[in-house]
Design a protein around this motif. Structure first.
Motif, mmCIF file in Angstrom:
data_model
loop_
_atom_site.group_PDB
_atom_site.id
_atom_site.type_symbol
_atom_site.label_atom_id
_atom_site.label_comp_id
_atom_site.label_asym_id
_atom_site.label_seq_id
_atom_site.Cartn_x
_atom_site.Cartn_y
_atom_site.Cartn_z
ATOM 1 N N PHE A 138 0.890 -1.156 0.000
ATOM 2 C CA PHE A 138 0.000 0.000 0.000
ATOM 3 C C PHE A 138 0.929 1.207 0.000
ATOM 4 O O PHE A 138 1.836 1.286 0.842
ATOM 5 N N ALA A 139 0.701 2.161 -0.911
ATOM 6 C CA ALA A 139 1.429 3.432 -0.825
ATOM 7 C C ALA A 139 0.486 4.437 -0.153
ATOM 8 O O ALA A 139 -0.025 4.134 0.927
ATOM 9 N N THR A 140 0.255 5.584 -0.771
ATOM 10 C CA THR A 140 -0.676 6.575 -0.194
ATOM 11 C C THR A 140 -1.681 6.974 -1.277
ATOM 12 O O THR A 140 -1.716 6.365 -2.348
ATOM 13 N N ILE A 141 -2.443 8.033 -1.002
ATOM 14 C CA ILE A 141 -3.418 8.492 -2.006
ATOM 15 C C ILE A 141 -2.732 9.229 -3.165
ATOM 16 O O ILE A 141 -3.363 9.503 -4.166
ATOM 17 N N HIS A 142 -1.422 9.541 -3.007
ATOM 18 C CA HIS A 142 -0.753 10.420 -3.974
ATOM 19 C C HIS A 142 -0.181 9.621 -5.156
ATOM 20 O O HIS A 142 0.661 8.739 -4.957
ATOM 21 N N ASN A 143 -0.575 10.001 -6.363
ATOM 22 C CA ASN A 143 -0.072 9.271 -7.538
ATOM 23 C C ASN A 143 1.437 9.368 -7.704
ATOM 24 O O ASN A 143 2.111 8.369 -7.967
ATOM 25 N N GLU A 144 1.955 10.581 -7.554
ATOM 26 C CA GLU A 144 3.374 10.778 -7.861
ATOM 27 C C GLU A 144 4.259 9.965 -6.906
ATOM 28 O O GLU A 144 5.172 9.256 -7.329
ATOM 29 N N ALA A 145 3.958 10.045 -5.614
ATOM 30 C CA ALA A 145 4.782 9.329 -4.633
ATOM 31 C C ALA A 145 4.593 7.814 -4.762
ATOM 32 O O ALA A 145 5.546 7.044 -4.587
ATOM 33 N N SER A 146 3.398 7.384 -5.081
ATOM 34 C CA SER A 146 3.149 5.949 -5.221
ATOM 35 C C SER A 146 3.909 5.389 -6.420
ATOM 36 O O SER A 146 4.481 4.300 -6.368
ATOM 37 N N LEU A 147 3.912 6.193 -7.501
ATOM 38 C CA LEU A 147 4.669 5.771 -8.682
ATOM 39 C C LEU A 147 6.162 5.731 -8.371
ATOM 40 O O LEU A 147 6.891 4.852 -8.852
ATOM 41 N N GLU A 148 6.587 6.644 -7.532
ATOM 42 C CA GLU A 148 7.999 6.670 -7.128
ATOM 43 C C GLU A 148 8.376 5.359 -6.428
ATOM 44 O O GLU A 148 9.466 4.823 -6.634
ATOM 45 N N LEU A 149 7.471 4.839 -5.612
ATOM 46 C CA LEU A 149 7.740 3.558 -4.943
ATOM 47 C C LEU A 149 7.926 2.446 -5.977
ATOM 48 O O LEU A 149 8.852 1.616 -5.863
ATOM 49 N N GLY A 163 0.187 -0.213 -4.797
ATOM 50 C CA GLY A 163 -1.138 0.379 -4.941
ATOM 51 C C GLY A 163 -1.197 1.818 -4.491
ATOM 52 O O GLY A 163 -0.686 2.170 -3.418
ATOM 53 N N LYS A 164 -1.804 2.668 -5.329
ATOM 54 C CA LYS A 164 -2.227 3.995 -4.886
ATOM 55 C C LYS A 164 -3.495 3.760 -4.055
ATOM 56 O O LYS A 164 -4.466 3.158 -4.526
ATOM 57 N N VAL A 165 -3.479 4.220 -2.831
ATOM 58 C CA VAL A 165 -4.597 3.948 -1.925
ATOM 59 C C VAL A 165 -5.807 4.807 -2.286
ATOM 60 O O VAL A 165 -5.660 5.990 -2.596
ATOM 61 N N ILE A 211 -4.886 -2.400 -7.463
ATOM 62 C CA ILE A 211 -6.062 -1.611 -7.085
ATOM 63 C C ILE A 211 -6.245 -1.727 -5.583
ATOM 64 O O ILE A 211 -6.275 -2.844 -5.037
ATOM 65 N N THR A 212 -6.343 -0.566 -4.906
ATOM 66 C CA THR A 212 -6.188 -0.571 -3.450
ATOM 67 C C THR A 212 -7.222 0.272 -2.704
ATOM 68 O O THR A 212 -6.917 1.390 -2.253
ATOM 69 N N PRO A 213 -8.462 -0.226 -2.583
ATOM 70 C CA PRO A 213 -9.363 0.441 -1.647
ATOM 71 C C PRO A 213 -8.832 0.182 -0.241
ATOM 72 O O PRO A 213 -8.597 -0.972 0.123
ATOM 73 N N ARG A 214 -8.621 1.247 0.537
ATOM 74 C CA ARG A 214 -7.945 1.050 1.828
ATOM 75 C C ARG A 214 -8.637 -0.044 2.647
ATOM 76 O O ARG A 214 -8.008 -1.023 3.018
ATOM 77 N N THR A 236 -6.042 -6.591 -13.100
ATOM 78 C CA THR A 236 -4.948 -6.255 -12.185
ATOM 79 C C THR A 236 -5.099 -6.962 -10.837
ATOM 80 O O THR A 236 -6.141 -7.523 -10.525
ATOM 81 N N TYR A 237 -4.047 -6.842 -10.063
ATOM 82 C CA TYR A 237 -4.114 -7.236 -8.657
ATOM 83 C C TYR A 237 -5.031 -6.281 -7.892
ATOM 84 O O TYR A 237 -5.187 -5.112 -8.276
ATOM 85 N N VAL A 238 -5.609 -6.812 -6.821
ATOM 86 C CA VAL A 238 -6.437 -6.012 -5.915
ATOM 87 C C VAL A 238 -5.966 -6.314 -4.505
ATOM 88 O O VAL A 238 -5.648 -7.473 -4.181
ATOM 89 N N GLN A 239 -5.908 -5.291 -3.658
ATOM 90 C CA GLN A 239 -5.603 -5.545 -2.248
ATOM 91 C C GLN A 239 -6.478 -4.646 -1.373
ATOM 92 O O GLN A 239 -6.873 -3.549 -1.775
ATOM 93 N N SER A 240 -6.768 -5.126 -0.202
ATOM 94 C CA SER A 240 -7.491 -4.326 0.781
ATOM 95 C C SER A 240 -7.326 -5.002 2.141
ATOM 96 O O SER A 240 -6.574 -5.981 2.271
#
Ligand code: GUN
Ligand code: FE
Length: 454
Positions: A138-149, A163-165, A211-214, A236-240
């Protein structure tokens, strides 16, 4: 056919079947240019000596020394990457308070890409050093930082599923940390999927969007439905999180009149590429839904001891045919090490079986037939994780991806010696699992490539 590029020679431990340890003595592991194991040559093969000489002269050759062993790389099914700075602290509140007061303010900081880069680089480095070659984040809600991960995983050589949360419900989430609207949450998720797929084009070990619904409480119905549709569209993968603790379980029941598992299924979020963290409150019917849909459980035993109010019934879910792997769940779990989570998975299963309140009669104190062995827990961290992700991981076998840890049982100041008393190889593996530290992990390979050296 891909050409052979590399060969590893040494003894190895793995579990092809649940609970069955196999020791491969002095094998030659031949690996092709894609990092896939193309052949295992056993010591009793009549061409063994010839094969060894050929491998030494023609391939990149890694040979273990006395006291060194290969283990499969570990698969961590549940990590909150942004929570790394708070690992080991603030574990005294219940989950919902902990999220609001500690975790959301921390996760909000990842609007700063430089902060994200610094934390994520350290996290992935530390996970690799602990033998974790694949991690679902799980990353965060932020696209840029999640992509950075995702980019950092690609660069440092870890197989990352990122996942972008999504947390879009304005009632349940604070203004300072939530998706601004449902449509923005869905658009950003779709963009994230496409962006990670681009990163994956140049990454041999693979990075994957998730895909990451918190969890159900943080998402609107529209978001859950939209994410289910995206999962189908992109396969895609899904996690929650699913039925983690009493609060979550009751909240979802109250909102929908259904259990978490039923709700997630209804929104199209369960399937072969779905991994649900925790799952402590799954009943038999939920277990059947997991097995039927191919949904896996990310078992986070350390975190569960703080937030879950229950112990995962691993044995029952396994017997129902559910895929299970392990997760560190930083920072609900304080440790980044799957070794520590294997140990804890064994210990809490014993507590579940025996019960914990000595005032009660032993006949009604626990849940009989619940304990798991250390070998079974080792399977969960390796082959079980691979099965959960539908990837050929965790076995040292032809056709599997060559992800390895080199364990040095003679590392300086280590405590693994049996002083020559115990010859059984299973005992050695038990000692490694229970007592090894990061000092014993000498090298780590992902897809055949060296990614960590002590
Ligand atoms: N449920 C929703 N978010 C979280 C989280 O960050 N950690 C844990 N353990 N459970 C959650
Ligand atoms: Fe979690």
């Amino acid at each position: 056919m891909n050409t052979i590029k590399k060969a590893f020679k040494g003894s190895a431990f793995h579990t092809k079947e649940y609970g069955k340890l196999e020791f491969l003595e002095d094998v030659l592991i031949k690996v092709d240019s894609n990092g896939i194991i193309s052949e295992i040559v056993n010591k009793d093969n009549k061409n063994y000596e010839e094969e060894l000489i050929y491998a030494k002269n023609n391939y990149e050759f890694v040979e273990l020394s006395d006291g060194e062993y290969f283990l499969p790389g570990f698969v961590d099914l549940h990590v909150h990457a942004p929570q790394w700075p708070q690992a080991g602290m603030a574990l005294d509140e219940p989950l919902n308070v902990w999220l609001d007061e500690c975790t959301f303010p921390l996760e909000a900081k990842y609007s700063d890409i430089n902060f994200a880069r610094e934390v994520y680089t350290d996290l992935v480095t530390q996970y690799l050093a602990r033998g974790t070659t694949t991690a679902m984040y799980f990353a965060t809600i932020h696209n840029e930082a999640s992509l950075e991960l995702a980019k950092i995983c690609a660069k440092l050589g870890q197989r990352g599923l990122v996942g972008k949360v999504v947390m879009d419900d304005p009632v349940m989430n604070p203004d300072f940390y939530r998706d601004k609207s449902t449509s923005e949450a869905l658009d950003n998720t779709e963009k994230f999927i496409l962006d990670v797929k681009k990163v994956a084009e140049n990454c041999i070990q693979g990075v994957y969007p998730v895909i990451t619904p918190r969890f159900v409480p943080s998402c609107t119905d529209e978001a859950l439905l939209g994410l289910g549709k995206l999962a189908k569209k992109y396969n895609t993968y899904v996690q929650s999180h699913c039925s983690e603790g009493q609060w979550e379980h009751d909240f979802v029941k109250e909102r929908f009149g259904k259990r978490d598992t039923e709700v997630l299924e209804k929104f199209g979020l369960l399937g072969k590429k779905s991994v649900m963290a925790h799952c402590n409150f799954l009943n038999e019917e939920d277990g059947e839904i997991f097995a039927k849909t191919g949904t896996a459980v990310g078992h986070c035993p350390i975190s569960n001891s703080y937030f879950a109010n229950a112990v995962l019934p691993v044995k029952r879910l396994k017997s129902q045919g559910v895929d299970i792997g392990l997760g560190t769940d930083i920072s609900g779990g304080f440790s980044p090490s799957l070794y520590e989570n294997i140990r804890h998975a064994v210990m809490v299963s014993r507590m579940l079986e025996d019960g914990v309140d000595a005032k009660k009669c032993s006949c009604e104190r626990g849940v009989s037939n619940s304990r798991i062995s250390v070998i079974e827990a080792f399977y969960l961290a390796t082959t079980g994780g691979g099965e959960s992700l539908q990837l050929p991981l965790g076995k040292i076998e032809k056709g599997y991806i060559c992800d390895l840890q080199v364990i040095d049982t003679k590392a300086k100041n280590n405590i693994l010696s049996d002083f020559g008393v115990f010859p059984k190889k299973e005992h050695l593996l038990q000692k490694i699992i229970y007592l090894a530290t990061v000092e014993n992990i000498k090298e780590v390979y992902v897809q055949g490539n060296l990614v960590h050296k002590k």
